[in-house]
Design a protein around this motif. Structure first.
Motif, PDB file in Angstrom:
ATOM      1  N   VAL A   1     -42.352 -61.601 -19.403  1.00  7.85           N
ATOM      2  CA  VAL A   1     -41.469 -60.956 -18.429  1.00  7.85           C
ATOM      3  C   VAL A   1     -40.206 -60.450 -19.111  1.00  7.85           C
ATOM      4  N   LEU A   2     -39.695 -61.251 -20.044  1.00  5.75           N
ATOM      5  CA  LEU A   2     -38.491 -60.829 -20.769  1.00  5.75           C
ATOM      6  C   LEU A   2     -38.803 -59.618 -21.650  1.00  5.75           C
ATOM      7  N   VAL A   3     -39.999 -59.639 -22.246  1.00  9.01           N
ATOM      8  CA  VAL A   3     -40.427 -58.498 -23.060  1.00  9.01           C
ATOM      9  C   VAL A   3     -40.471 -57.244 -22.197  1.00  9.01           C
ATOM     10  N   LEU A   4     -41.019 -57.400 -20.993  1.00  2.00           N
ATOM     11  CA  LEU A   4     -41.134 -56.253 -20.088  1.00  2.00           C
ATOM     12  C   LEU A   4     -39.747 -55.697 -19.751  1.00  2.00           C
ATOM     13  N   ALA A   5     -38.768 -56.587 -19.601  1.00  4.92           N
ATOM     14  CA  ALA A   5     -37.402 -56.132 -19.320  1.00  4.92           C
ATOM     15  C   ALA A   5     -36.882 -55.293 -20.477  1.00  4.92           C
ATOM     16  N   LYS A   6     -37.147 -55.753 -21.706  1.00  2.56           N
ATOM     17  CA  LYS A   6     -36.654 -55.014 -22.868  1.00  2.56           C
ATOM     18  C   LYS A   6     -37.365 -53.666 -23.008  1.00  2.56           C
ATOM     19  N   VAL A   7     -38.676 -53.663 -22.719  1.00  2.08           N
ATOM     20  CA  VAL A   7     -39.421 -52.409 -22.814  1.00  2.08           C
ATOM     21  C   VAL A   7     -38.972 -51.440 -21.720  1.00  2.08           C
ATOM     22  N   THR A   8     -38.701 -51.971 -20.537  1.00  2.00           N
ATOM     23  CA  THR A   8     -38.206 -51.113 -19.459  1.00  2.00           C
ATOM     24  C   THR A   8     -36.898 -50.453 -19.879  1.00  2.00           C
ATOM     25  N   ALA A   9     -36.007 -51.249 -20.468  1.00  2.62           N
ATOM     26  CA  ALA A   9     -34.727 -50.694 -20.908  1.00  2.62           C
ATOM     27  C   ALA A   9     -34.961 -49.605 -21.955  1.00  2.62           C
ATOM     28  N   HIS A  10     -35.891 -49.866 -22.878  1.00  2.00           N
ATOM     29  CA  HIS A  10     -36.182 -48.880 -23.916  1.00  2.00           C
ATOM     30  C   HIS A  10     -36.685 -47.584 -23.299  1.00  2.00           C
ATOM     31  N   TRP A  11     -37.561 -47.702 -22.289  1.00  2.71           N
ATOM     32  CA  TRP A  11     -38.099 -46.499 -21.664  1.00  2.71           C
ATOM     33  C   TRP A  11     -37.006 -45.751 -20.911  1.00  2.71           C
ATOM     34  N   LEU A  12     -36.155 -46.488 -20.195  1.00  4.16           N
ATOM     35  CA  LEU A  12     -35.091 -45.825 -19.424  1.00  4.16           C
ATOM     36  C   LEU A  12     -34.172 -45.044 -20.349  1.00  4.16           C
ATOM     37  N   VAL A  13     -34.000 -45.531 -21.579  1.00  5.07           N
ATOM     38  CA  VAL A  13     -33.065 -44.882 -22.496  1.00  5.07           C
ATOM     39  C   VAL A  13     -33.734 -43.768 -23.298  1.00  5.07           C
ATOM     40  N   THR A  14     -34.998 -43.978 -23.684  1.00  2.54           N
ATOM     41  CA  THR A  14     -35.629 -42.977 -24.552  1.00  2.54           C
ATOM     42  C   THR A  14     -36.694 -42.138 -23.848  1.00  2.54           C
ATOM     43  N   GLY A  15     -37.357 -42.674 -22.834  1.00  2.00           N
ATOM     44  CA  GLY A  15     -38.447 -41.935 -22.198  1.00  2.00           C
ATOM     45  C   GLY A  15     -37.987 -41.106 -21.019  1.00  2.00           C
ATOM     46  N   LEU A  16     -37.185 -41.732 -20.176  1.00  2.00           N
ATOM     47  CA  LEU A  16     -36.751 -41.050 -18.951  1.00  2.00           C
ATOM     48  C   LEU A  16     -35.981 -39.752 -19.220  1.00  2.00           C
ATOM     49  N   PRO A  17     -35.075 -39.739 -20.213  1.00  2.00           N
ATOM     50  CA  PRO A  17     -34.350 -38.477 -20.467  1.00  2.00           C
ATOM     51  C   PRO A  17     -35.283 -37.312 -20.819  1.00  2.00           C
ATOM     52  N   LEU A  18     -36.454 -37.625 -21.405  1.00  2.00           N
ATOM     53  CA  LEU A  18     -37.385 -36.548 -21.747  1.00  2.00           C
ATOM     54  C   LEU A  18     -37.860 -35.827 -20.489  1.00  2.00           C
ATOM     55  N   LEU A  19     -37.889 -36.562 -19.381  1.00  2.85           N
ATOM     56  CA  LEU A  19     -38.313 -35.986 -18.114  1.00  2.85           C
ATOM     57  C   LEU A  19     -37.385 -34.844 -17.708  1.00  2.85           C
ATOM     58  N   PHE A  20     -36.102 -34.990 -18.055  1.00  6.36           N
ATOM     59  CA  PHE A  20     -35.139 -33.954 -17.694  1.00  6.36           C
ATOM     60  C   PHE A  20     -35.067 -32.870 -18.757  1.00  6.36           C
ATOM     61  N   LEU A  21     -35.301 -33.254 -20.007  1.00 10.70           N
ATOM     62  CA  LEU A  21     -35.171 -32.277 -21.094  1.00 10.70           C
ATOM     63  C   LEU A  21     -36.397 -31.382 -21.201  1.00 10.70           C
ATOM     64  N   SER A  22     -37.582 -31.982 -20.971  1.00 11.36           N
ATOM     65  CA  SER A  22     -38.802 -31.235 -21.301  1.00 11.36           C
ATOM     66  C   SER A  22     -39.016 -29.967 -20.460  1.00 11.36           C
ATOM     67  N   PRO A  23     -38.669 -29.922 -19.147  1.00 10.98           N
ATOM     68  CA  PRO A  23     -38.889 -28.648 -18.436  1.00 10.98           C
ATOM     69  C   PRO A  23     -38.085 -27.505 -19.038  1.00 10.98           C
ATOM     70  N   LEU A  24     -36.850 -27.796 -19.436  1.00 15.31           N
ATOM     71  CA  LEU A  24     -36.017 -26.752 -20.037  1.00 15.31           C
ATOM     72  C   LEU A  24     -36.643 -26.245 -21.329  1.00 15.31           C
ATOM     73  N   LEU A  25     -37.065 -27.204 -22.157  1.00 13.34           N
ATOM     74  CA  LEU A  25     -37.639 -26.810 -23.444  1.00 13.34           C
ATOM     75  C   LEU A  25     -38.964 -26.096 -23.236  1.00 13.34           C
ATOM     76  N   ALA A  26     -39.728 -26.516 -22.206  1.00 10.12           N
ATOM     77  CA  ALA A  26     -41.005 -25.863 -21.920  1.00 10.12           C
ATOM     78  C   ALA A  26     -40.779 -24.409 -21.529  1.00 10.12           C
ATOM     79  N   LEU A  27     -39.764 -24.173 -20.713  1.00  7.09           N
ATOM     80  CA  LEU A  27     -39.459 -22.799 -20.312  1.00  7.09           C
ATOM     81  C   LEU A  27     -39.044 -21.966 -21.514  1.00  7.09           C
ATOM     82  N   MET A  28     -38.284 -22.621 -22.406  1.00  6.18           N
ATOM     83  CA  MET A  28     -37.845 -21.920 -23.602  1.00  6.18           C
ATOM     84  C   MET A  28     -39.042 -21.475 -24.451  1.00  6.18           C
ATOM     85  N   LEU A  29     -40.098 -22.321 -24.466  1.00  7.08           N
ATOM     86  CA  LEU A  29     -41.287 -21.978 -25.243  1.00  7.08           C
ATOM     87  C   LEU A  29     -42.196 -21.018 -24.475  1.00  7.08           C
ATOM     88  N   GLY A  30     -41.826 -20.711 -23.230  1.00  9.38           N
ATOM     89  CA  GLY A  30     -42.620 -19.758 -22.454  1.00  9.38           C
ATOM     90  C   GLY A  30     -43.831 -20.376 -21.800  1.00  9.38           C
TER      91      GLY A  30
END
Lengths: 227, 208
Positions: free
Chosen positions: A98-127
């Motif tokens: 459970v503690l591991v899951l907490a740490k992995v959740t934090a890692h995802w919130l910091v490194t994975g979730l922002p990609l959700l906001f960045l990737s549409p912009l970059l996708a549009l840029m690539l056409g």
């Protein structure tokens, strides 16, 4: 005083990791910056070929996401290992997965979730065609937690080694490949107007498999690394 | 207090890189007793302590807590043990209070609140200071404050006096004595000469 419940302990550790990330912003911005830079370099290197770029956009975005995740993986347990917090977590009265899951959740919130906001912009840029954007977001939403979950096993296995970097890449990359294949094929399909539910269901099943098994594997691997 | 041993070390052997650090080590500890593990560098003091916490597996032998092998009753055991290791186990980028609150959330919290605990270890004014701004001795005191904010019967301490000044050493000595008087057990290693005449003290020399 009443002992903390499991949910409270989970939330407390999650909050602690997010606080630490916030106080080390520069370090955690690094993988995101990498993600943006890699993707923006492709049009520069390939040249003004909109058709080609839009065709390889799903692959570029997912390869960049994968490499950015690998770049950030070590931070899940490294500092806790170095300062002795990890052994204290292993000695905690709460179950380690459970503690591991907490740490992995934090890692995802910091490194994975922002990609959700960045990737549409970059996708549009690539056409990338706009009808594929929804699928892109779905694959990022389902796929990046898998990267964090599977990655945590690799980090847990290598955290005790002084130079675990190369082993970590070799260990984890093969496990990332299915995510890469199904995610980029889903986006490509969506861009071509096909039904992509099969790929998305595959990704979802990977996600639940990783969610249910990887915290257990990571906890055991950490115990091994510490002894 | 019952006379049954709380902590029983049974025929313990530890081998590291084909070198036997200690073998067939058997020992029983009762309520109110303190075990001081002595020995030269590399004689296996830290290894013994880590085996006692359950972090490390012994190559042979078992450890029993209330007659239960700790390998099988891991989480019950960890509720009753507080370990302060060679590393302080505090996060440098958190404040002293945040660190102690985390300790309570992860372990078995005592009735002492973190503010109070900081006062007891003379860190009261540092509650909202980041640990990275503390000196080594202050950090050590914060690490040892873990003992106050959690409720445990068995304290396992690896060189608790490292970088502490004389005043702090006396302070923690009295905290240790109080814990033993309450019926707790302490296992610790130390390079300092420990004189605690009122305490039921057992010495174990691993280099012998």
């Amino acid at each position: 005083m009443k002992a903390y419940s499991l949910t409270q302990a989970y939330l407390y550790l999650l909050q602690r990791d997010l606080t630490l990330c916030f106080r080390n912003r520069a370090e955690f911005a690094n993988p995101l910056l990498f993600f943006i830079l890699v993707i923006t370099l492709f049009p520069l290197a390939i040249g003004a070929e909109p058709v080609l770029l839009s065709r390889i956009a799903p692959g570029i975005i997912w390869v960049a996401a994968l490499l950015a995740a690998m770049l950030s993986l070590d931070s899940i347990f490294r500092s806790d290992f170095d300062d002795g917090s990890l052994e204290q977590l292993l000695l905690s009265a709460h179950p380690m997965p459970v503690l591991v899951l907490a740490k992995v959740t934090a890692h995802w919130l910091v490194t994975g979730l922002p990609l959700l906001f960045l990737s549409p912009l970059l996708a549009l840029m690539l056409g990338m065609p706009s009808e594929a954007l929804g699928t892109l977001l779905l694959t990022i939403l389902i796929g990046t937690p898998i990267l964090s979950l599977i990655g945590s096993i690799g980090v847990a296995l290598t955290v005790g080694l002084a130079k675990g970097g190369i082993i970590l890449s070799l260990l984890i990359l093969p496990l990332y490949v299915p995510v890469l294949i199904f995610a980029s094929s889903a986006i490509e399909g969506a861009a071509g107007g096909l039904d992509v539910s099969a790929q998305l269901y595959m990704l979802l099943s990977f996600f639940f498999l990783a969610l249910s098994l990887s915290p257990l594997a990571t906890a055991s691997a950490l115990k091994m690394s510490m002894s | 207090m019952s006379k049954a041993a709380l902590l029983k070390i049974d025929n313990l052997t530890c081998i590291r890189d084909d070198r036997v650090l200690f073998e067939h080590l058997s020992l029983s500890l009762y309520s109110g007793q303190m075990l001081i593990v002595e020995g030269q560098n590399g004689s296996g003091k830290t290894s013994l302590l880590r085996i006692l916490t359950g972090l490390k597996m012994a190559d042979e032998g078992h450890i029993f807590w209330h007659q239960n092998a700790i390998a099988e009753h891991n989480s019950d055991y960890h509720e009753r043990v507080t370990y302060v290791g060679h590393h302080d186990g505090v996060k440098r980028d958190l404040t002293c209070l945040e660190n102690l609150r985390l300790v309570q959330a992860m372990g078995n919290p005592s009735t002492v609140d973190p503010d109070n605990a900081l006062e007891q270890v003379n860190l009261y004014r540092y509650g909202n200071t980041l640990v990275s701004n503390l000196s080594a001795g202050q950090r050590r005191r914060l690490a040892l404050a873990r003992l106050i904010v959690t409720e445990a019967d068995l304290w396992i301490l690896d060189e608790p006096y490292t970088s502490l000044d004389k005043v702090s050493m006396a302070l923690f000595q009295s905290i240790f004595e109080a814990h033993l008087k309450r019926g707790g057990i302490i296992v610790m290693t130390s390079h300092h000469d420990i004189e605690m005449p009122t305490v039921n003290l057992i010495r174990l020399d691993l280099s012998a």
